[in-house]
Design a protein around this motif. Structure first.
Motif, PDB file in Angstrom:
ATOM      1  N   GLN A  35      -1.279   0.438  -8.865  1.00 57.90           N
ATOM      2  CA  GLN A  35      -1.523  -0.236  -7.499  1.00 57.90           C
ATOM      3  C   GLN A  35      -3.174  -0.767  -7.624  1.00 57.90           C
ATOM      4  O   GLN A  35      -3.925  -0.134  -8.280  1.00 57.90           O
ATOM      5  CB  GLN A  35      -1.594   1.033  -6.463  1.00 57.90           C
ATOM      6  N   LEU A  37      -4.855  -1.653  -4.899  1.00 60.85           N
ATOM      7  CA  LEU A  37      -5.847  -1.320  -3.923  1.00 60.85           C
ATOM      8  C   LEU A  37      -6.528   0.166  -4.223  1.00 60.85           C
ATOM      9  O   LEU A  37      -5.758   1.287  -4.534  1.00 60.85           O
ATOM     10  CB  LEU A  37      -4.940  -1.298  -2.611  1.00 60.85           C
ATOM     11  N   ASP A  78       1.830  -4.467   5.032  1.00 64.99           N
ATOM     12  CA  ASP A  78       1.562  -5.661   4.906  1.00 64.99           C
ATOM     13  C   ASP A  78       1.462  -6.108   3.348  1.00 64.99           C
ATOM     14  O   ASP A  78       2.067  -7.122   2.982  1.00 64.99           O
ATOM     15  CB  ASP A  78       0.162  -6.375   5.584  1.00 64.99           C
ATOM     16  N   ARG A  79       0.914  -5.164   2.718  1.00 63.07           N
ATOM     17  CA  ARG A  79       0.542  -5.275   1.166  1.00 63.07           C
ATOM     18  C   ARG A  79       2.121  -5.275   0.445  1.00 63.07           C
ATOM     19  O   ARG A  79       2.367  -6.026  -0.335  1.00 63.07           O
ATOM     20  CB  ARG A  79      -0.326  -4.322   0.605  1.00 63.07           C
ATOM     21  N   ARG A  82       4.145  -8.371   1.393  1.00 65.15           N
ATOM     22  CA  ARG A  82       3.612  -9.534   0.426  1.00 65.15           C
ATOM     23  C   ARG A  82       3.563  -9.407  -1.011  1.00 65.15           C
ATOM     24  O   ARG A  82       4.312 -10.609  -1.754  1.00 65.15           O
ATOM     25  CB  ARG A  82       1.929  -9.575   0.514  1.00 65.15           C
ATOM     26  N   LYS A  83       4.118  -8.110  -1.438  1.00 62.83           N
ATOM     27  CA  LYS A  83       4.232  -7.973  -3.016  1.00 62.83           C
ATOM     28  C   LYS A  83       5.757  -8.527  -3.246  1.00 62.83           C
ATOM     29  O   LYS A  83       6.179  -8.991  -4.044  1.00 62.83           O
ATOM     30  CB  LYS A  83       4.066  -6.692  -3.466  1.00 62.83           C
ATOM     31  N   ASP A 108       7.813  -0.233  -3.143  1.00 62.63           N
ATOM     32  CA  ASP A 108       7.668  -0.948  -1.874  1.00 62.63           C
ATOM     33  C   ASP A 108       8.832  -0.671  -0.881  1.00 62.63           C
ATOM     34  O   ASP A 108       8.817  -1.010   0.146  1.00 62.63           O
ATOM     35  CB  ASP A 108       7.394  -2.639  -2.297  1.00 62.63           C
TER      36      ASP A 108
END
Length: 174
Positions: A35, A37, A78-79, A82-83, A108
């Motif tokens: 990850q 983030l 949201d991440r 997007r991924k 995810d």
């Protein structure tokens, strides 16, 4: 803070930053390896959505931390979306062939399935859904969630057991 006073926002951040950082670190500990983030970045993104741009008024500590948990949830969802987007490689992901299990969906996918199930839970059982957000997305313990929600620890434990079973059933039936 509700009238946009930047000094009040700064003072408030000093008061809640350590708790937000702890919540973010607990949540990030459950994320998939690799990850990008970091907890600090999650706190900063959540802080911007909580305070940035608009004037906000929080009734109390409970309201603020519930809103913070929701903000962190949206950032992580949201991440994940997007991924999974085609322009970011879509369904392609790096796989360690030694530990490859084709029947196991990616982190995810789990997060997005949980999010959909949580939205359904919120329609039928909003208090239990709030608890899931605090426990799962904010990384709070039963005791911390009970304090924030203003309910007993035994009620939190009952709601948590119910919510986990409900969500698991919902995800498996999709």
């Amino acid at each position: 803070m509700e009238h946009g006073d930047p000094k009040a926002a700064e003072q408030f951040l000093v008061l809640v930053y350590d708790e937000l950082r702890r919540i973010a670190a607990a949540k990030m500990a459950h994320e998939a390896p690799g990850q990008t983030l970091q907890p600090t970045a999650l706190v900063h993104e959540a802080w911007l959505s909580l305070i940035g741009g608009e004037s906000h008024s929080y009734k109390n500590r409970e309201h603020f931390f519930r809103t913070a948990a929701e903000a962190m949830r949206h950032i992580l969802i949201d991440r994940a979306r997007r991924k999974r987007a085609l322009r970011h490689g879509g369904g392609y992901r790096r796989v360690d062939l030694d530990r490859f299990d084709p029947a196991t969906p990616g982190a995810d996918d789990h997060l997005l399935a949980l999010n959909e199930a949580l939205n359904k839970l919120a329609l039928e059982h909003p208090v239990q859904a709030e608890l899931v957000k605090l426990r799962y997305f904010a990384g709070m313990t039963n005791e911390q969630a009970a304090d924030v929600m203003g309910i007993s620890v035994s009620t939190v434990k009952n709601y948590w057991a119910f919510s986990r079973a409900w969500l698991l059933n919902e995800i498996e039936n999709e």
